[in-house]
Design a protein around this motif. Structure first.
Motif, mmCIF file in Angstrom:
data_model
loop_
_atom_site.group_PDB
_atom_site.id
_atom_site.type_symbol
_atom_site.label_atom_id
_atom_site.label_comp_id
_atom_site.label_asym_id
_atom_site.label_seq_id
_atom_site.Cartn_x
_atom_site.Cartn_y
_atom_site.Cartn_z
ATOM 1 N N ILE A 50 0.838 -1.199 0.000
ATOM 2 C CA ILE A 50 0.000 0.000 0.000
ATOM 3 C C ILE A 50 0.871 1.247 0.000
ATOM 4 O O ILE A 50 0.506 2.267 -0.571
ATOM 5 C CB ILE A 50 -0.974 -0.023 1.200
ATOM 6 C CG1 ILE A 50 -1.943 -1.196 1.035
ATOM 7 C CG2 ILE A 50 -1.714 1.300 1.336
ATOM 8 C CD1 ILE A 50 -2.789 -1.484 2.248
ATOM 9 N N ILE A 51 2.022 1.140 0.644
ATOM 10 C CA ILE A 51 2.982 2.236 0.642
ATOM 11 C C ILE A 51 4.330 1.703 0.185
ATOM 12 O O ILE A 51 4.559 0.495 0.189
ATOM 13 C CB ILE A 51 3.117 2.909 2.035
ATOM 14 C CG1 ILE A 51 3.688 1.929 3.057
ATOM 15 C CG2 ILE A 51 1.784 3.491 2.488
ATOM 16 C CD1 ILE A 51 4.026 2.566 4.396
ATOM 17 N N VAL A 52 5.203 2.614 -0.211
ATOM 18 C CA VAL A 52 6.553 2.237 -0.603
ATOM 19 C C VAL A 52 7.541 3.106 0.152
ATOM 20 O O VAL A 52 7.270 4.266 0.452
ATOM 21 C CB VAL A 52 6.783 2.372 -2.130
ATOM 22 C CG1 VAL A 52 5.957 1.363 -2.891
ATOM 23 C CG2 VAL A 52 6.492 3.764 -2.618
ATOM 24 N N SER A 53 8.670 2.512 0.476
ATOM 25 C CA SER A 53 9.759 3.249 1.098
ATOM 26 C C SER A 53 10.630 3.786 -0.026
ATOM 27 O O SER A 53 11.093 3.030 -0.878
ATOM 28 C CB SER A 53 10.577 2.327 2.001
ATOM 29 O OG SER A 53 11.722 2.996 2.469
ATOM 30 N N ILE A 54 10.849 5.097 -0.019
ATOM 31 C CA ILE A 54 11.672 5.677 -1.086
ATOM 32 C C ILE A 54 13.087 5.956 -0.594
ATOM 33 O O ILE A 54 13.880 6.573 -1.292
ATOM 34 C CB ILE A 54 11.019 6.942 -1.665
ATOM 35 C CG1 ILE A 54 10.835 8.005 -0.594
ATOM 36 C CG2 ILE A 54 9.698 6.598 -2.323
ATOM 37 C CD1 ILE A 54 10.476 9.348 -1.152
ATOM 38 N N GLY A 55 13.379 5.494 0.641
ATOM 39 C CA GLY A 55 14.717 5.651 1.204
ATOM 40 C C GLY A 55 14.762 6.693 2.293
ATOM 41 O O GLY A 55 13.882 7.545 2.407
ATOM 42 N N SER A 56 15.769 6.581 3.140
ATOM 43 C CA SER A 56 15.982 7.506 4.266
ATOM 44 C C SER A 56 14.770 7.619 5.186
ATOM 45 O O SER A 56 14.520 8.668 5.760
ATOM 46 C CB SER A 56 16.367 8.901 3.754
ATOM 47 O OG SER A 56 17.562 8.832 3.008
ATOM 48 N N GLY A 57 14.000 6.534 5.300
ATOM 49 C CA GLY A 57 12.853 6.518 6.200
ATOM 50 C C GLY A 57 11.639 7.275 5.698
ATOM 51 O O GLY A 57 10.708 7.539 6.454
ATOM 52 N N ILE A 58 11.627 7.602 4.419
ATOM 53 C CA ILE A 58 10.512 8.344 3.829
ATOM 54 C C ILE A 58 9.586 7.364 3.109
ATOM 55 O O ILE A 58 10.041 6.480 2.376
ATOM 56 C CB ILE A 58 11.018 9.411 2.828
ATOM 57 C CG1 ILE A 58 12.053 10.324 3.461
ATOM 58 C CG2 ILE A 58 9.850 10.197 2.231
ATOM 59 C CD1 ILE A 58 11.535 11.234 4.531
ATOM 60 N N TYR A 59 8.282 7.570 3.307
ATOM 61 C CA TYR A 59 7.278 6.702 2.699
ATOM 62 C C TYR A 59 6.324 7.522 1.847
ATOM 63 O O TYR A 59 6.095 8.698 2.107
ATOM 64 C CB TYR A 59 6.457 5.979 3.784
ATOM 65 C CG TYR A 59 7.282 5.026 4.597
ATOM 66 C CD1 TYR A 59 7.417 3.700 4.217
ATOM 67 C CD2 TYR A 59 7.942 5.453 5.742
ATOM 68 C CE1 TYR A 59 8.193 2.821 4.959
ATOM 69 C CE2 TYR A 59 8.717 4.584 6.486
ATOM 70 C CZ TYR A 59 8.834 3.272 6.092
ATOM 71 O OH TYR A 59 9.605 2.406 6.824
ATOM 72 N N GLU A 60 5.770 6.845 0.835
ATOM 73 C CA GLU A 60 4.716 7.449 0.033
ATOM 74 C C GLU A 60 3.712 6.367 -0.331
ATOM 75 O O GLU A 60 4.015 5.175 -0.275
ATOM 76 C CB GLU A 60 5.274 8.135 -1.216
ATOM 77 C CG GLU A 60 5.854 7.199 -2.251
ATOM 78 C CD GLU A 60 6.398 7.919 -3.482
ATOM 79 O OE1 GLU A 60 6.463 9.163 -3.480
ATOM 80 O OE2 GLU A 60 6.758 7.220 -4.445
ATOM 81 N N LEU A 61 2.520 6.799 -0.707
ATOM 82 C CA LEU A 61 1.468 5.872 -1.092
ATOM 83 C C LEU A 61 1.720 5.305 -2.476
ATOM 84 O O LEU A 61 2.298 5.975 -3.335
ATOM 85 C CB LEU A 61 0.120 6.595 -1.142
ATOM 86 C CG LEU A 61 -0.536 6.961 0.169
ATOM 87 C CD1 LEU A 61 -1.801 7.754 -0.104
ATOM 88 C CD2 LEU A 61 -0.852 5.738 0.993
ATOM 89 N N ASP A 62 1.243 4.087 -2.677
ATOM 90 C CA ASP A 62 1.098 3.550 -4.021
ATOM 91 C C ASP A 62 -0.403 3.623 -4.291
ATOM 92 O O ASP A 62 -1.157 2.752 -3.871
ATOM 93 C CB ASP A 62 1.593 2.105 -4.095
ATOM 94 C CG ASP A 62 1.510 1.536 -5.501
ATOM 95 O OD1 ASP A 62 0.803 2.133 -6.342
ATOM 96 O OD2 ASP A 62 2.157 0.523 -5.755
ATOM 97 N N PRO A 63 -0.862 4.711 -4.926
ATOM 98 C CA PRO A 63 -2.303 4.958 -5.065
ATOM 99 C C PRO A 63 -3.079 3.813 -5.698
ATOM 100 O O PRO A 63 -4.253 3.628 -5.401
ATOM 101 C CB PRO A 63 -2.387 6.205 -5.949
ATOM 102 C CG PRO A 63 -1.035 6.812 -5.929
ATOM 103 C CD PRO A 63 -0.062 5.716 -5.607
ATOM 104 N N GLN A 64 -2.446 3.034 -6.534
ATOM 105 C CA GLN A 64 -3.125 1.922 -7.184
ATOM 106 C C GLN A 64 -3.392 0.769 -6.228
ATOM 107 O O GLN A 64 -4.185 -0.113 -6.533
ATOM 108 C CB GLN A 64 -2.331 1.429 -8.385
ATOM 109 C CG GLN A 64 -2.180 2.493 -9.444
ATOM 110 C CD GLN A 64 -1.308 2.033 -10.591
ATOM 111 O OE1 GLN A 64 -0.666 0.993 -10.535
ATOM 112 N NE2 GLN A 64 -1.275 2.820 -11.643
ATOM 113 N N GLU A 65 -2.724 0.761 -5.077
ATOM 114 C CA GLU A 65 -2.833 -0.364 -4.147
ATOM 115 C C GLU A 65 -3.673 -0.066 -2.907
ATOM 116 O O GLU A 65 -3.814 -0.915 -2.044
ATOM 117 C CB GLU A 65 -1.441 -0.824 -3.709
ATOM 118 C CG GLU A 65 -0.600 -1.372 -4.835
ATOM 119 C CD GLU A 65 -1.193 -2.616 -5.484
ATOM 120 O OE1 GLU A 65 -1.881 -3.390 -4.790
ATOM 121 O OE2 GLU A 65 -0.970 -2.809 -6.688
ATOM 122 N N ILE A 66 -4.225 1.135 -2.793
ATOM 123 C CA ILE A 66 -5.042 1.466 -1.631
ATOM 124 C C ILE A 66 -6.363 0.706 -1.728
ATOM 125 O O ILE A 66 -7.084 0.855 -2.719
ATOM 126 C CB ILE A 66 -5.316 2.973 -1.537
ATOM 127 C CG1 ILE A 66 -3.993 3.739 -1.427
ATOM 128 C CG2 ILE A 66 -6.226 3.285 -0.347
ATOM 129 C CD1 ILE A 66 -4.140 5.236 -1.548
#
Length: 70
Positions: A50-66
């Motif tokens: 549902i979310i992805v880690s983009i590095g350095s402890g930062i996360y963002e949504l994967d809108p297609q997977e919500i």
């Protein structure tokens, strides 16, 4: 992970991440939960893609997977 598997805090994390990328300490402070608990939930959401880690402890949504709220 289906919508019914998500906890209230998971939906709150998703809503927070709808506003943009964020990290566990900021989310924990915003939602008034411990950093450890938020990290645990972020791990579950990441495992469910549902979310992805983009590095350095930062996360963002994967809108297609919500999951759709029921």
């Amino acid at each position: 992970m289906d919508a019914e598997d998500l906890r209230e805090v998971d939906w709150r994390i998703i809503d927070t991440l709808r506003d943009g990328r964020n990290n566990a300490p900021n989310i924990a402070e915003e939602l008034d939960y411990s950093r450890q608990y938020i990290r645990e939930r972020l791990g579950q959401l990441k495992q469910a893609d549902i979310i992805v880690s983009i590095g350095s402890g930062i996360y963002e949504l994967d809108p297609q997977e919500i999951p759709s709220e029921s």
